[in-house]
Design a protein around this motif. Structure first.
Motif, PDB file in Angstrom:
ATOM      1  N   LEU A 101       5.088   3.525   5.075  1.00 10.72           N
ATOM      2  CA  LEU A 101       3.897   2.912   5.664  1.00 10.72           C
ATOM      3  C   LEU A 101       2.713   3.870   5.588  1.00 10.72           C
ATOM      4  O   LEU A 101       1.613   3.477   5.179  1.00 10.72           O
ATOM      5  N   VAL A 102       2.938   5.125   5.947  1.00  9.00           N
ATOM      6  CA  VAL A 102       1.877   6.142   5.892  1.00  9.00           C
ATOM      7  C   VAL A 102       1.375   6.288   4.454  1.00  9.00           C
ATOM      8  O   VAL A 102       0.163   6.372   4.208  1.00  9.00           O
ATOM      9  N   GLU A 103       2.299   6.275   3.502  1.00 11.15           N
ATOM     10  CA  GLU A 103       1.906   6.378   2.083  1.00 11.15           C
ATOM     11  C   GLU A 103       0.991   5.226   1.685  1.00 11.15           C
ATOM     12  O   GLU A 103      -0.012   5.419   0.992  1.00 11.15           O
ATOM     13  N   VAL A 104       1.312   4.024   2.138  1.00 10.22           N
ATOM     14  CA  VAL A 104       0.506   2.847   1.834  1.00 10.22           C
ATOM     15  C   VAL A 104      -0.891   2.974   2.465  1.00 10.22           C
ATOM     16  O   VAL A 104      -1.905   2.723   1.808  1.00 10.22           O
ATOM     17  N   ILE A 105      -0.938   3.385   3.724  1.00 13.18           N
ATOM     18  CA  ILE A 105      -2.230   3.502   4.417  1.00 13.18           C
ATOM     19  C   ILE A 105      -3.083   4.596   3.790  1.00 13.18           C
ATOM     20  O   ILE A 105      -4.289   4.403   3.584  1.00 13.18           O
ATOM     21  N   THR A 106      -2.477   5.733   3.462  1.00 16.42           N
ATOM     22  CA  THR A 106      -3.257   6.816   2.859  1.00 16.42           C
ATOM     23  C   THR A 106      -3.715   6.442   1.449  1.00 16.42           C
ATOM     24  O   THR A 106      -4.814   6.802   1.042  1.00 16.42           O
ATOM     25  N   TRP A 107      -2.895   5.686   0.719  1.00 12.34           N
ATOM     26  CA  TRP A 107      -3.306   5.205  -0.607  1.00 12.34           C
ATOM     27  C   TRP A 107      -4.560   4.332  -0.488  1.00 12.34           C
ATOM     28  O   TRP A 107      -5.516   4.490  -1.227  1.00 12.34           O
ATOM     29  N   LEU A 108      -4.539   3.402   0.470  1.00 18.27           N
ATOM     30  CA  LEU A 108      -5.656   2.472   0.627  1.00 18.27           C
ATOM     31  C   LEU A 108      -6.924   3.171   1.114  1.00 18.27           C
ATOM     32  O   LEU A 108      -8.009   2.913   0.603  1.00 18.27           O
ATOM     33  N   THR A 109      -6.782   4.068   2.083  1.00 14.18           N
ATOM     34  CA  THR A 109      -7.958   4.625   2.764  1.00 14.18           C
ATOM     35  C   THR A 109      -8.476   5.933   2.189  1.00 14.18           C
ATOM     36  O   THR A 109      -9.610   6.321   2.473  1.00 14.18           O
TER      37      THR A 109
ATOM     38  N   ARG B 186      -5.026  11.968  13.027  1.00 17.69           N
ATOM     39  CA  ARG B 186      -6.187  12.226  13.888  1.00 17.69           C
ATOM     40  C   ARG B 186      -6.841  10.909  14.306  1.00 17.69           C
ATOM     41  O   ARG B 186      -7.166  10.707  15.475  1.00 17.69           O
ATOM     42  N   HIS B 187      -7.015   9.990  13.354  1.00 15.87           N
ATOM     43  CA  HIS B 187      -7.596   8.679  13.682  1.00 15.87           C
ATOM     44  C   HIS B 187      -6.730   7.927  14.697  1.00 15.87           C
ATOM     45  O   HIS B 187      -7.252   7.276  15.601  1.00 15.87           O
ATOM     46  N   LEU B 188      -5.421   8.022  14.535  1.00 15.86           N
ATOM     47  CA  LEU B 188      -4.518   7.364  15.482  1.00 15.86           C
ATOM     48  C   LEU B 188      -4.630   8.020  16.859  1.00 15.86           C
ATOM     49  O   LEU B 188      -4.734   7.328  17.872  1.00 15.86           O
ATOM     50  N   ALA B 189      -4.651   9.346  16.901  1.00 21.97           N
ATOM     51  CA  ALA B 189      -4.732  10.073  18.174  1.00 21.97           C
ATOM     52  C   ALA B 189      -6.056   9.810  18.891  1.00 21.97           C
ATOM     53  O   ALA B 189      -6.097   9.699  20.121  1.00 21.97           O
ATOM     54  N   GLU B 190      -7.131   9.691  18.112  1.00 22.65           N
ATOM     55  CA  GLU B 190      -8.454   9.483  18.704  1.00 22.65           C
ATOM     56  C   GLU B 190      -8.742   8.006  18.980  1.00 22.65           C
ATOM     57  O   GLU B 190      -9.820   7.673  19.450  1.00 22.65           O
TER      58      GLU B 190
ATOM     59  N   ASP C 146     -14.719   1.847  12.637  1.00 23.37           N
ATOM     60  CA  ASP C 146     -14.982   3.255  12.326  1.00 23.37           C
ATOM     61  C   ASP C 146     -13.962   3.825  11.347  1.00 23.37           C
ATOM     62  O   ASP C 146     -14.293   4.682  10.515  1.00 23.37           O
ATOM     63  N   PHE C 147     -12.726   3.352  11.437  1.00 20.62           N
ATOM     64  CA  PHE C 147     -11.658   3.788  10.539  1.00 20.62           C
ATOM     65  C   PHE C 147     -12.033   3.495   9.086  1.00 20.62           C
ATOM     66  O   PHE C 147     -11.993   4.378   8.229  1.00 20.62           O
ATOM     67  N   PHE C 148     -12.437   2.251   8.830  1.00 18.66           N
ATOM     68  CA  PHE C 148     -12.776   1.892   7.459  1.00 18.66           C
ATOM     69  C   PHE C 148     -14.149   2.404   7.042  1.00 18.66           C
ATOM     70  O   PHE C 148     -14.401   2.603   5.855  1.00 18.66           O
ATOM     71  N   ALA C 149     -15.036   2.671   8.012  1.00 15.28           N
ATOM     72  CA  ALA C 149     -16.328   3.286   7.681  1.00 15.28           C
ATOM     73  C   ALA C 149     -16.119   4.706   7.158  1.00 15.28           C
ATOM     74  O   ALA C 149     -16.841   5.168   6.278  1.00 15.28           O
ATOM     75  N   ALA C 150     -15.092   5.393   7.680  1.00 15.70           N
ATOM     76  CA  ALA C 150     -14.800   6.765   7.261  1.00 15.70           C
ATOM     77  C   ALA C 150     -13.912   6.825   6.017  1.00 15.70           C
ATOM     78  O   ALA C 150     -13.808   7.863   5.370  1.00 15.70           O
ATOM     79  N   ALA C 151     -13.283   5.718   5.679  1.00 11.52           N
ATOM     80  CA  ALA C 151     -12.334   5.684   4.558  1.00 11.52           C
ATOM     81  C   ALA C 151     -13.052   5.703   3.208  1.00 11.52           C
ATOM     82  O   ALA C 151     -14.207   5.294   3.102  1.00 11.52           O
ATOM     83  N   HIS C 152     -12.332   6.183   2.221  1.00 11.54           N
ATOM     84  CA  HIS C 152     -12.775   6.103   0.819  1.00 11.54           C
ATOM     85  C   HIS C 152     -11.784   5.173   0.143  1.00 11.54           C
ATOM     86  O   HIS C 152     -10.736   5.623  -0.348  1.00 11.54           O
ATOM     87  N   LEU C 153     -12.109   3.881   0.152  1.00 14.90           N
ATOM     88  CA  LEU C 153     -11.165   2.871  -0.309  1.00 14.90           C
ATOM     89  C   LEU C 153     -10.716   3.142  -1.744  1.00 14.90           C
ATOM     90  O   LEU C 153     -11.523   3.493  -2.602  1.00 14.90           O
TER      91      LEU C 153
END
Length: 113
Positions: free
Chosen positions: A30-38, A47-51, A57-64
């Motif tokens: 799951l983490v691999e999929v999320i990091t691939w996308l974002t 850090r995003h999960l902890a904060e 804001d998550f997708f604003a900071a992502a590099h899709l």
């Protein structure tokens, strides 16, 4: 504006974990999929999960991922490639990838390799 935009990713993440692990996949996948996308690395995701970063804001900071546009199909009866709102489309991309992972699709296909 959709309500989901203001929801913390951390509040939905456990549901993603449950969905994929119930079907025999792992949280690491799951983490691999999320990091691939974002474009986030593992630590940035944590850090995003902890904060309790909101989806907005998550997708604003992502590099899709440039291959995200290859994600097609339906989530909740809506074709992800036809979603007009750019943020909602990114959220649907994530939902679609989680669905594919849970359905046992090979990782290279999920990651559009």
């Amino acid at each position: 504006m959709s309500r989901i935009f203001g929801v913390p990713v951390a509040s939905v993440y456990p549901h993603y974990v449950t969905k994929v692990t119930k079907k025999g996949r792992t949280e690491d996948e799951l983490v691999e999929v999320i990091t691939w996308l974002t474009g986030f690395d593992h630590d940035e995701l944590q850090r995003h999960l902890a904060e309790e970063t909101t989806f907005e804001d998550f997708f604003a900071a992502a590099h899709l991922n440039p291959n995200a546009s290859l994600i097609t199909g339906s989530v909740c009866g809506v074709k992800v490639q036809e979603v007009d709102d750019p943020l909602m489309q990114k959220i649907r991309y994530l939902d679609k990838l989680v669905d594919e992972l849970a359905k046992g699709r090979p990782m290279d296909k999920v990651l559009r390799a």
